[in-house]
Design a protein around this motif. Structure first.
Motif, PDB file in Angstrom:
ATOM      1  N   ILE A  40     -10.026 -12.268   0.911  1.00 44.76           N
ATOM      2  CA  ILE A  40      -8.870 -11.555   0.359  1.00 44.76           C
ATOM      3  C   ILE A  40      -8.159 -12.466  -0.630  1.00 44.76           C
ATOM      4  CG2 ILE A  40      -6.623 -10.497   0.849  1.00 44.76           C
ATOM      5  CD1 ILE A  40      -7.693  -9.656   3.567  1.00 44.76           C
ATOM      6  N   ILE A  41      -8.069 -11.986  -1.875  1.00 44.88           N
ATOM      7  CA  ILE A  41      -7.352 -12.736  -2.906  1.00 44.88           C
ATOM      8  C   ILE A  41      -5.873 -12.375  -2.893  1.00 44.88           C
ATOM      9  CG2 ILE A  41      -7.151 -13.103  -5.399  1.00 44.88           C
ATOM     10  CD1 ILE A  41     -10.168 -12.526  -5.580  1.00 44.88           C
ATOM     11  N   GLY A  42      -5.581 -11.085  -2.689  1.00 37.97           N
ATOM     12  CA  GLY A  42      -4.190 -10.653  -2.657  1.00 37.97           C
ATOM     13  C   GLY A  42      -4.095  -9.185  -2.286  1.00 37.97           C
ATOM     14  N   PHE A  43      -2.869  -8.705  -2.073  1.00 43.06           N
ATOM     15  CA  PHE A  43      -2.642  -7.285  -1.793  1.00 43.06           C
ATOM     16  C   PHE A  43      -1.255  -6.898  -2.304  1.00 43.06           C
ATOM     17  CE2 PHE A  43      -1.640  -9.836   1.938  1.00 43.06           C
ATOM     18  CZ  PHE A  43      -0.355  -9.443   2.283  1.00 43.06           C
ATOM     19  N   ALA A  44      -1.143  -5.620  -2.729  1.00 37.69           N
ATOM     20  CA  ALA A  44       0.130  -5.138  -3.279  1.00 37.69           C
ATOM     21  C   ALA A  44       0.283  -3.662  -2.923  1.00 37.69           C
ATOM     22  CB  ALA A  44       0.161  -5.344  -4.792  1.00 37.69           C
ATOM     23  N   THR A  96       0.122   3.377   0.365  1.00 37.56           N
ATOM     24  CA  THR A  96      -1.200   2.849   0.018  1.00 37.56           C
ATOM     25  C   THR A  96      -1.046   1.416  -0.478  1.00 37.56           C
ATOM     26  OG1 THR A  96      -2.104   5.014  -0.556  1.00 37.56           O
ATOM     27  CG2 THR A  96      -3.202   3.077  -1.491  1.00 37.56           C
ATOM     28  N   VAL A  97      -1.816   0.529   0.129  1.00 37.79           N
ATOM     29  CA  VAL A  97      -1.831  -0.878  -0.274  1.00 37.79           C
ATOM     30  C   VAL A  97      -3.188  -1.180  -0.914  1.00 37.79           C
ATOM     31  CG1 VAL A  97      -1.752  -3.274   0.520  1.00 37.79           C
ATOM     32  CG2 VAL A  97      -0.248  -1.557   1.558  1.00 37.79           C
ATOM     33  N   VAL A  98      -3.145  -1.800  -2.094  1.00 35.13           N
ATOM     34  CA  VAL A  98      -4.377  -2.175  -2.790  1.00 35.13           C
ATOM     35  C   VAL A  98      -4.713  -3.619  -2.428  1.00 35.13           C
ATOM     36  CG1 VAL A  98      -5.496  -2.505  -5.022  1.00 35.13           C
ATOM     37  CG2 VAL A  98      -3.902  -0.587  -4.686  1.00 35.13           C
ATOM     38  N   ILE A  99      -5.876  -3.793  -1.822  1.00 36.29           N
ATOM     39  CA  ILE A  99      -6.331  -5.122  -1.402  1.00 36.29           C
ATOM     40  C   ILE A  99      -7.436  -5.569  -2.348  1.00 36.29           C
ATOM     41  CG2 ILE A  99      -7.276  -6.499   0.499  1.00 36.29           C
ATOM     42  CD1 ILE A  99      -6.394  -4.184   2.378  1.00 36.29           C
ATOM     43  N   MET A 116     -10.347   3.258   1.619  1.00 41.35           N
ATOM     44  CA  MET A 116     -11.465   3.587   0.740  1.00 41.35           C
ATOM     45  C   MET A 116     -11.894   2.324   0.015  1.00 41.35           C
ATOM     46  SD  MET A 116     -11.680   6.356  -2.387  1.00 41.35           S
ATOM     47  CE  MET A 116     -11.456   7.720  -1.233  1.00 41.35           C
ATOM     48  N   VAL A 117     -13.196   2.027   0.108  1.00 41.53           N
ATOM     49  CA  VAL A 117     -13.740   0.867  -0.611  1.00 41.53           C
ATOM     50  C   VAL A 117     -14.029   1.311  -2.038  1.00 41.53           C
ATOM     51  CG1 VAL A 117     -15.572  -0.852  -0.711  1.00 41.53           C
ATOM     52  CG2 VAL A 117     -14.735  -0.048   1.512  1.00 41.53           C
ATOM     53  N   ILE A 118     -13.187   0.882  -2.966  1.00 36.84           N
ATOM     54  CA  ILE A 118     -13.331   1.259  -4.366  1.00 36.84           C
ATOM     55  C   ILE A 118     -14.493   0.503  -5.005  1.00 36.84           C
ATOM     56  CG2 ILE A 118     -12.153   1.435  -6.594  1.00 36.84           C
ATOM     57  CD1 ILE A 118     -10.980   3.166  -4.309  1.00 36.84           C
ATOM     58  N   SER A 119     -14.632  -0.758  -4.636  1.00 36.01           N
ATOM     59  CA  SER A 119     -15.692  -1.614  -5.171  1.00 36.01           C
ATOM     60  C   SER A 119     -15.822  -2.815  -4.240  1.00 36.01           C
ATOM     61  CB  SER A 119     -15.350  -2.080  -6.596  1.00 36.01           C
ATOM     62  OG  SER A 119     -14.294  -3.033  -6.560  1.00 36.01           O
ATOM     63  N   GLN A 138     -12.339  -4.374  -4.251  1.00 36.14           N
ATOM     64  CA  GLN A 138     -11.088  -3.635  -4.061  1.00 36.14           C
ATOM     65  C   GLN A 138     -11.191  -2.605  -2.939  1.00 36.14           C
ATOM     66  OE1 GLN A 138      -9.240  -1.966  -7.603  1.00 36.14           O
ATOM     67  NE2 GLN A 138      -8.241  -0.350  -6.403  1.00 36.14           N
ATOM     68  N   ILE A 139     -10.113  -2.569  -2.129  1.00 33.75           N
ATOM     69  CA  ILE A 139      -9.952  -1.566  -1.078  1.00 33.75           C
ATOM     70  C   ILE A 139      -8.575  -0.940  -1.231  1.00 33.75           C
ATOM     71  CG2 ILE A 139      -9.822  -1.132   1.415  1.00 33.75           C
ATOM     72  CD1 ILE A 139     -11.498  -3.686   1.799  1.00 33.75           C
ATOM     73  N   ASN A 140      -8.499   0.372  -1.127  1.00 33.69           N
ATOM     74  CA  ASN A 140      -7.212   1.062  -1.054  1.00 33.69           C
ATOM     75  C   ASN A 140      -7.035   1.525   0.393  1.00 33.69           C
ATOM     76  OD1 ASN A 140      -7.052   0.667  -3.766  1.00 33.69           O
ATOM     77  ND2 ASN A 140      -7.204   2.824  -4.356  1.00 33.69           N
ATOM     78  N   ALA A 141      -6.000   1.001   1.055  1.00 33.38           N
ATOM     79  CA  ALA A 141      -5.797   1.301   2.468  1.00 33.38           C
ATOM     80  C   ALA A 141      -4.416   1.895   2.697  1.00 33.38           C
ATOM     81  CB  ALA A 141      -5.963   0.034   3.308  1.00 33.38           C
ATOM     82  N   VAL A 142      -4.348   2.906   3.583  1.00 36.23           N
ATOM     83  CA  VAL A 142      -3.095   3.574   3.911  1.00 36.23           C
ATOM     84  C   VAL A 142      -2.539   2.975   5.196  1.00 36.23           C
ATOM     85  CG1 VAL A 142      -1.990   5.767   4.454  1.00 36.23           C
ATOM     86  CG2 VAL A 142      -3.874   5.690   2.798  1.00 36.23           C
TER      87      VAL A 142
END
Length: 251
Positions: A179-183, A192-195, A217-220, A223-227
């Motif tokens: 994990i580099i970061g999350f926002a 929704t938090v983008v990891i 959801m694993v975008i790539s 990147q993960i978008n998590a609720v």
């Protein structure tokens, strides 16, 4: 005689027959050097184990021979043929090399236990994945080993015993996620938090402060978008087949 000396031909002295007093080790696989001790090892022409000639041998002295066990050997007698004759001493046990027939899972990350099946695993001394030694392994039986993947690499699974090594191709090492970061770093339930990070392929769990995300959801692979669920303050956690990574700082 008083009339002179007469000679004819060449006389060959035949020494006493050889004897074998011991050999070490008494059990060995192909490529192992066995030290044979005894007497009258002059002019040695043949050394064999279980009827199979040694790959090579060196006569160290009239009382010692170092001989290398050949592949495809057999259990039986140690035989030494010298000028004085042949001696055979029973008690040698040939250890065949192990074979690896399968392993599961075929893809794994650090800390994953892999079950390896095959033959000749008794007395295993090493297990490796892609050339990297396993973190630990247990010989369950002569046909099964459980081994824990270390910080490995893709490639062959290899098992080594006193009888040699057996390998099989097809292991894929899965590097752990990062994990580099999350926002945002602070969020409420339903947000929704983008990891962002690395190695997000095959994600099996995402959590906030120890509470599983409501969904993700694993975008790539980066990147993960998590609720956020009914969460708590603490670490953001991502789990894949390669392992689990924690990143502190979520509120």
């Amino acid at each position: 005689t008083p009339g002179g000396i007469a000679t004819q031909g060449t006389f060959t002295f035949i020494p006493q027959p050889p004897t074998i007093t011991s050999f070490i080790p008494t059990s060995a696989g192909a490529g192992t050097t066995v030290t044979i001790t005894g007497t009258n090892f002059a002019g040695v022409s043949v050394v064999s184990f279980g009827g199979v000639n040694a790959t090579s041998f060196t006569v160290i002295s009239p009382t010692q021979i170092n001989a290398v066990v050949a592949a495809g050997g057999a259990s039986g007698s140690v035989r030494v043929t010298a000028l004085g004759g042949t001696i055979m001493t029973p008690g040698f046990a040939f250890i065949p090399p192990p074979t690896v027939s399968s392993f599961l899972p075929t893809s794994a990350g650090t800390g994953t236990v892999v079950t390896i099946n095959g033959t000749g695993f008794t007395g295993a001394t090493a297990v490796s994945f892609g050339g990297v030694p396993a973190a630990a392994f247990t010989v369950v039986s002569g046909t099964q080993i459980t081994a824990t993947v270390a910080a490995g690499a893709s490639g062959n699974v290899q098992v080594t015993t006193p009888g040699g090594s057996g390998t099989i191709a097809g292991f894929t090492y899965l590097p752990g996620p990062g994990i580099i970061g999350f926002a945002p770093t602070s969020a409420a339930q339903g947000a929704t938090v983008v990891i962002t990070g690395t190695n997000f392929t095959g994600v099996s769990a995402v959590s906030f402060g120890g509470t599983p995300a409501m969904s993700y959801m694993v975008i790539s692979p980066t990147q993960i978008n998590a609720v956020v669920g009914a969460g708590a303050t603490g670490d953001v956690s991502v789990t894949t087949m390669g392992g689990t990574v924690l990143s502190p700082g979520f509120t």
